[in-house]
Design an enzyme around this catalytic site. Structure first.
Site, short mmCIF file in Angstrom:
data_model
loop_
_atom_site.label_atom_id
_atom_site.label_comp_id
_atom_site.label_asym_id
_atom_site.label_seq_id
_atom_site.Cartn_x
_atom_site.Cartn_y
_atom_site.Cartn_z
N SER A 73 32.73 43.97 33.76
CA SER A 73 33.62 43.20 34.64
C SER A 73 33.71 43.74 36.06
CB SER A 73 35.02 43.13 34.04
OG SER A 73 35.61 44.41 34.03
N LYS B 108 40.36 47.11 37.05
CA LYS B 108 40.27 45.84 37.79
C LYS B 108 40.73 46.05 39.23
CE LYS B 108 39.46 43.76 33.85
NZ LYS B 108 38.11 43.58 33.44
#
Length: 192
Positions: A55, A99
């Site tokens: 990700s 993230k």
């Protein structure tokens, strides 16, 4: 008897002085002290976490080790663009998620036509158009301690768009990712 002058095949042995030994020992001691202080600082202030998934590629690769500064947010709050590590919903049995913060408390977030809008302004960035808006299909107003996070590899990321993660609570953020370790392809370096 007279000494001969000429070639001599016997070399005089050099002796190492006590002063030279002390100098070498002081250098070795100094280096060991610096390494010890660096080790203690990194492990007292930070922690090492392994990236799980793709990700955050290409910046952080699957399996790559990163250092987390656990005290980065004691005086200041996470800001837009910070790369953070957190436990989703505070779940201690989960792995750490890594993230990028795209919206901070008080912001309104929405994803329309694959593009991110924060406070009704389209965020222009180099990331791919998102195929899935998830829960951000409708406007989300972040609470006083909520952050909206997305992976850099937007179409291969489980992030705040997912209903099981949603906006991240400030108390669940472990710290700021600040250094990449051990990666064959990219080597070591600071996270941008």
């Amino acid at each position: 008897m007279r000494k001969r002058k000429g070639l001599s095949f016997y070399k005089k042995k050099k002796k190492i002085s006590a002063a030279a030994i002390r100098e070498i020992a002081s250098w070795i001691f100094g280096i060991l002290v610096v390494v010890f202080i660096a080790f203690v600082t990194v492990y007292a202030v930070g922690m090492s976490v392994s990236m799980v998934g793709v990700s955050m590629e290409p910046g952080i690769n699957n399996g790559q080790q990163v250092l987390i500064n656990r005290y980065a947010y004691l005086l200041v709050k996470p800001g837009r663009g910070d790369v953070v590590a957190f436990l989703p919903n505070g779940n201690q049995n989960s792995h750490y998620y890594i993230k990028r913060v795209v919206a901070v408390p008080g912001d309104t977030v929405q994803i329309r036509d694959g593009r991110l809008y924060v406070n009704e302004v389209q965020v222009t960035d180099a990331y791919d158009k998102m195929a899935e808006a998830g829960i951000a299909e409708n406007p989300i107003v972040l609470g006083t301690d909520e952050y909206f996070v997305l992976g850099d590899n937007r179409n291969n990321s489980e992030d705040s768009r997912s209903a099981n993660i949603g906006p991240v609570q400030g108390k669940d953020i472990i710290g700021e990712v600040w250094f990449r370790l051990r990666d064959v392809e990219t080597g070591m370096g600071f996270v941008k």
